[in-house]
Design a protein around this motif. Structure first.
Motif: not given
Length: 341
Positions: A22-23, A39, A36-37
């Motif tokens: 997620a990151i 973004e 955040k992945k």
């Protein structure tokens, strides 16, 4: 140069984080922070908040201090952005999409400062002493504040190939001593204000080193030092009593800082110790990574992480990047991760 606690910045690189779905890691200026992945992509522009920034108590920032159970709470009084380690990688600061800040002008460019526009405060350590404010800082004397190398990494090129000196940054609180050019009175200052003569560490140090007597003979000179010892920060230097480690001598008559060796000679003549030199050379060749590595280490005689280092030319010089004195710092990431301020 005033520190940009919130600014418009371009994403220079995006890197994957092992075992993280997620990151991912974004690189901005000389900093890196977790986002955040998906973004951000390389070349995107966002609002970057540096460590020590204190965001206002607004809904868009609540995720920063909200408990894991999602309960909404007011921003804790002690909250600030800090250095963290997430999934094994260092994260410093916060990068948010520009769309979250519709109040900002559309014409902003990378590098523009939006600290005041977004009402971002700066965290300052509170020294647990009974210091009483007497008035303003010494008139015409620059306050002590160095820019971190990550904020303006291009400053390194200005020093490359030149004689330099790197000193140890002591973990204490800033103290300034001098004769007020307007009133002729000996004045003791903390970071931002002059302090009444009294029972506090700043004045104890002045008395210990007989600074008032010395500067009466040299009223043009201002001594700026780190005040260290018991009761100040966590006394990471492991001292038994209050001490000074001077890092600046400012000639207020001629409006200039003394060069390193010149300052050292003056400080020796009045019996005030100078900060320790960690490295000195005739051809500066460090990059950001090597400076951050050099910043790490222990204070002599302890197992306490030192705060970092200060980097300057041996002879005073003006920086076009900083818009003033060529002097900057590198703070140890180990120090920050262990709770350093």
């Amino acid at each position: 140069m005033k520190r940009k606690l919130a600014s418009i910045q371009t994403v220079l690189a995006i890197e994957a984080i092992a075992n993280a779905d997620a990151i991912e890691l974004a690189r901005i200026q000389g900093w890196q922070c977790v986002v955040k992945k998906g973004e951000f992509a390389v070349g995107d522009v966002g609002v970057f908040f540096e460590i020590d920034a204190v965001p206002p108590d607004e809904m868009r920032f609540h995720f920063l201090w909200r408990p894991k159970d999602g309960t909404p709470i007011a921003r804790p009084a002690s909250f600030r952005l800090r250095t963290l380690r997430l999934r094994g990688v260092l994260s410093q600061g916060l990068l948010l999409p520009l769309r979250q800040f519709p109040e900002l002008p559309a014409a902003l460019l990378p590098g523009d400062d939006v600290t005041e526009s977004l009402r971002i405060g700066k965290w300052e350590p509170q020294i647990p002493m009974n210091d009483e404010v007497d008035g303003t800082f010494l008139p015409g004397v620059p306050k002590t504040d160095e820019m971190r190398v990550q904020s303006l990494p291009e400053v390194i090129a200005e020093l490359t190939g030149r004689p330099y000196v790197i000193t140890v940054k002591c973990d204490g609180t800033s103290a300034t001593y001098g004769i007020n050019r307007h009133t002729g009175a000996f004045t003791v200052c903390g970071r931002n204000w002059s302090l009444k003569r009294g029972n506090n560490a700043y004045w104890h140090a002045a008395e210990k080193y007989q600074i008032e007597t010395s500067l009466a003979r040299h009223p043009e000179m201002i001594v700026q030092a780190e005040l260290v010892g018991p009761g100040i920060q966590k006394n990471r230097l492991g001292l038994q009593g209050i001490q000074l480690a001077a890092f600046n001598v400012y000639d207020q008559k001629n409006d200039r800082y003394l060069a390193h060796d010149e300052a050292g000679e003056f400080l020796r003549s009045i019996g005030v110790p100078m900060v320790d030199v960690l490295e000195r050379g005739e051809c500066f060749a460090h990059d950001q990574a090597s400076l951050l590595s050099l910043a790490e280490g222990f204070y002599d005689g302890t197992q306490n992480e030192r705060e970092g280092i200060v980097i300057r030319p041996q002879t005073e010089s003006i920086s076009q990047v900083l818009g003033g004195r060529l002097s900057f710092k590198a703070i140890s990431n180990r120090f920050l991760l262990k709770g350093g301020d």
